[in-house]
Design a protein around this motif. Structure first.
Motif, PDB file in Angstrom:
ATOM      1  N   MET A  28      29.853 -19.142 -62.877  1.00 19.13           N
ATOM      2  CA  MET A  28      28.478 -18.685 -62.683  1.00 19.13           C
ATOM      3  C   MET A  28      28.328 -17.277 -63.261  1.00 19.13           C
ATOM      4  O   MET A  28      29.152 -16.407 -62.988  1.00 19.13           O
ATOM      5  CB  MET A  28      28.136 -18.680 -61.180  1.00 19.13           C
ATOM      6  CG  MET A  28      26.716 -18.221 -60.876  1.00 19.13           C
ATOM      7  SD  MET A  28      26.418 -17.976 -59.108  1.00 19.13           S
ATOM      8  CE  MET A  28      26.872 -19.594 -58.459  1.00 19.13           C
ATOM      9  N   SER A  29      27.270 -17.064 -64.028  1.00 23.80           N
ATOM     10  CA  SER A  29      27.060 -15.756 -64.623  1.00 23.80           C
ATOM     11  C   SER A  29      26.624 -14.751 -63.564  1.00 23.80           C
ATOM     12  O   SER A  29      26.115 -15.113 -62.491  1.00 23.80           O
ATOM     13  CB  SER A  29      25.989 -15.845 -65.709  1.00 23.80           C
ATOM     14  OG  SER A  29      24.721 -16.093 -65.127  1.00 23.80           O
ATOM     15  N   ALA A  30      26.782 -13.476 -63.879  1.00 23.76           N
ATOM     16  CA  ALA A  30      26.358 -12.418 -62.967  1.00 23.76           C
ATOM     17  C   ALA A  30      24.846 -12.466 -62.751  1.00 23.76           C
ATOM     18  O   ALA A  30      24.347 -12.226 -61.636  1.00 23.76           O
ATOM     19  CB  ALA A  30      26.772 -11.061 -63.519  1.00 23.76           C
ATOM     20  N   GLU A  31      24.092 -12.821 -63.807  1.00 24.72           N
ATOM     21  CA  GLU A  31      22.638 -12.890 -63.704  1.00 24.72           C
ATOM     22  C   GLU A  31      22.204 -14.025 -62.774  1.00 24.72           C
ATOM     23  O   GLU A  31      21.277 -13.884 -61.979  1.00 24.72           O
ATOM     24  CB  GLU A  31      22.009 -13.074 -65.089  1.00 24.72           C
ATOM     25  CG  GLU A  31      22.152 -11.874 -66.011  1.00 24.72           C
ATOM     26  CD  GLU A  31      23.506 -11.851 -66.718  1.00 24.72           C
ATOM     27  OE1 GLU A  31      24.322 -12.789 -66.498  1.00 24.72           O
ATOM     28  OE2 GLU A  31      23.750 -10.912 -67.487  1.00 24.72           O
ATOM     29  N   HIS A  32      22.904 -15.163 -62.889  1.00 25.38           N
ATOM     30  CA  HIS A  32      22.610 -16.306 -62.030  1.00 25.38           C
ATOM     31  C   HIS A  32      22.885 -15.947 -60.576  1.00 25.38           C
ATOM     32  O   HIS A  32      22.066 -16.214 -59.678  1.00 25.38           O
ATOM     33  CB  HIS A  32      23.464 -17.501 -62.460  1.00 25.38           C
ATOM     34  CG  HIS A  32      23.006 -18.803 -61.909  1.00 25.38           C
ATOM     35  ND1 HIS A  32      23.627 -20.000 -62.204  1.00 25.38           N
ATOM     36  CD2 HIS A  32      22.004 -19.127 -61.054  1.00 25.38           C
ATOM     37  CE1 HIS A  32      23.024 -20.989 -61.572  1.00 25.38           C
ATOM     38  NE2 HIS A  32      22.035 -20.481 -60.868  1.00 25.38           N
ATOM     39  N   THR A  77      28.027 -25.616 -59.119  1.00 23.30           N
ATOM     40  CA  THR A  77      27.283 -25.881 -60.344  1.00 23.30           C
ATOM     41  C   THR A  77      27.496 -27.325 -60.773  1.00 23.30           C
ATOM     42  O   THR A  77      28.632 -27.762 -60.967  1.00 23.30           O
ATOM     43  CB  THR A  77      27.718 -24.935 -61.475  1.00 23.30           C
ATOM     44  OG1 THR A  77      27.486 -23.582 -61.056  1.00 23.30           O
ATOM     45  CG2 THR A  77      26.911 -25.204 -62.738  1.00 23.30           C
ATOM     46  N   SER A 107      20.998 -20.436 -67.551  1.00 19.61           N
ATOM     47  CA  SER A 107      21.243 -19.271 -68.393  1.00 19.61           C
ATOM     48  C   SER A 107      20.484 -18.084 -67.830  1.00 19.61           C
ATOM     49  O   SER A 107      19.657 -18.212 -66.933  1.00 19.61           O
ATOM     50  CB  SER A 107      20.766 -19.547 -69.816  1.00 19.61           C
ATOM     51  OG  SER A 107      19.361 -19.696 -69.823  1.00 19.61           O
ATOM     52  N   THR A 108      20.744 -16.914 -68.383  1.00 16.74           N
ATOM     53  CA  THR A 108      20.028 -15.711 -67.956  1.00 16.74           C
ATOM     54  C   THR A 108      18.523 -15.912 -68.063  1.00 16.74           C
ATOM     55  O   THR A 108      17.762 -15.491 -67.204  1.00 16.74           O
ATOM     56  CB  THR A 108      20.443 -14.513 -68.825  1.00 16.74           C
ATOM     57  OG1 THR A 108      21.855 -14.355 -68.720  1.00 16.74           O
ATOM     58  CG2 THR A 108      19.751 -13.238 -68.365  1.00 16.74           C
TER      59      THR A 108
END
Length: 204
Positions: free
Chosen positions: A1-5, A34, A62-63
Motif C-alpha cells: 500500500m502506498s503512503a498516499e493510500h 488489497t 493510485s495516488t
C-alpha cells in the motif's frame, strides 16, 4: 500500500470520528487488505462468541484516486464507503448495538457526502455552505450513478433504497441555512437504528 493510500484511509477515518464525535476506533490500516484488479470494496465480518474479526478489502488505488481533493472517482468512493463501514461497525460493537446491511449502506451513502463536503469547506466555512459545490456533489453521489447489481436482486434493491433515502435526506439538509443545525442532525442520524434512519430520511 502506498503512503498516499494509507494517508487517505486514515484521513477519512479521522474526519468521520471527529465529525460525529465518536471515540477512536482501531486504526483502519491494521484491517485493510488489497484485493486484485477488478475487486470491489468489501467488509468481511466474523463473530465468534464475544470476538469480532474484521477485514476491509479494497481495490488497488493510485495516488490520483486517493487524494481527497480530487474529482469524485469510483475508487475514491469505494475507499470512503469501506472506511465508513469499518468505523460504523466498530462504533456499534463498542456500544453493543446491532447493524443491518441496509443500515450500513445508508450510512455510507451519507458519509460520502459528509467527507467530501467537509473537504470542500462546505460545513466549516464561515460563510456556511458553498452551495454550488455541495449541490453538484449531490448530483454526483445520488443522481449520476450506476448500479452493478440487477434491480430485482436483493443487493440491487438494498443499494437503490440506500441511495434513494440518502438523496432525500441530504437534499433536505441543503435547504437549511445553519451549518451548526446540519451537524446536529447528521450526528443524531448517525446514532439512530435502521427504522429511525429510514423514517427520518422519508420525512425529509
Amino acid at each position: 500500500m502506498s503512503a498516499e493510500h494509507a494517508s487517505a484511509l486514515q484521513t477519512v477515518q479521522l474526519r468521520l470520528e471527529q465529525f460525529y464525535e465518536l471515540e477512536r476506533a482501531p486504526d483502519v490500516l491494521e484491517f485493510v487488505r488489497t484485493g486484485g484488479n477488478g475487486c470491489r470494496e468489501t467488509l468481511l465480518l466474523r463473530q465468534t462468541g464475544d470476538a469480532l474479526e474484521l477485514a476491509l478489502v479494497l481495490p488497488p488505488a493510485s495516488t490520483a484516486v486517493c487524494e481527497l481533493g480530487n474529482a469524485v472517482s469510483d475508487r475514491l468512493l469505494q475507499l470512503i464507503e469501506g472506511v465508513s463501514h469499518f468505523v460504523y461497525i466498530a462504533e456499534r460493537a463498542r456500544t453493543g448495538l446491532q447493524a443491518t446491511r441496509l443500515e450500513l449502506e445508508l450510512q455510507a451513502e451519507v458519509d460520502k457526502f459528509v467527507v467530501l463536503a467537509l473537504d470542500s469547506g462546505g460545513f466549516e466555512g464561515t460563510g456556511g455552505f458553498r452551495r454550488a459545490r455541495v449541490r453538484s456533489l449531490h448530483g454526483e453521489l445520488y443522481q449520476r450513478v450506476r448500479f452493478l447489481h440487477p434491480a430485482n436482486s436483493e443487493a440491487g434493491k438494498r443499494y437503490r433504497l440506500a441511495n434513494e433515502l440518502a438523496a432525500r435526506f441530504v437534499r433536505h439538509l441543503l435547504t437549511r441555512a445553519e451549518p451548526v443545525g446540519i451537524r446536529q442532525i447528521l450526528r443524531r442520524f448517525y446514532r439512530l437504528g435502521q427504522m429511525d434512519k429510514i423514517r427520518l430520511a422519508q420525512a425529509a
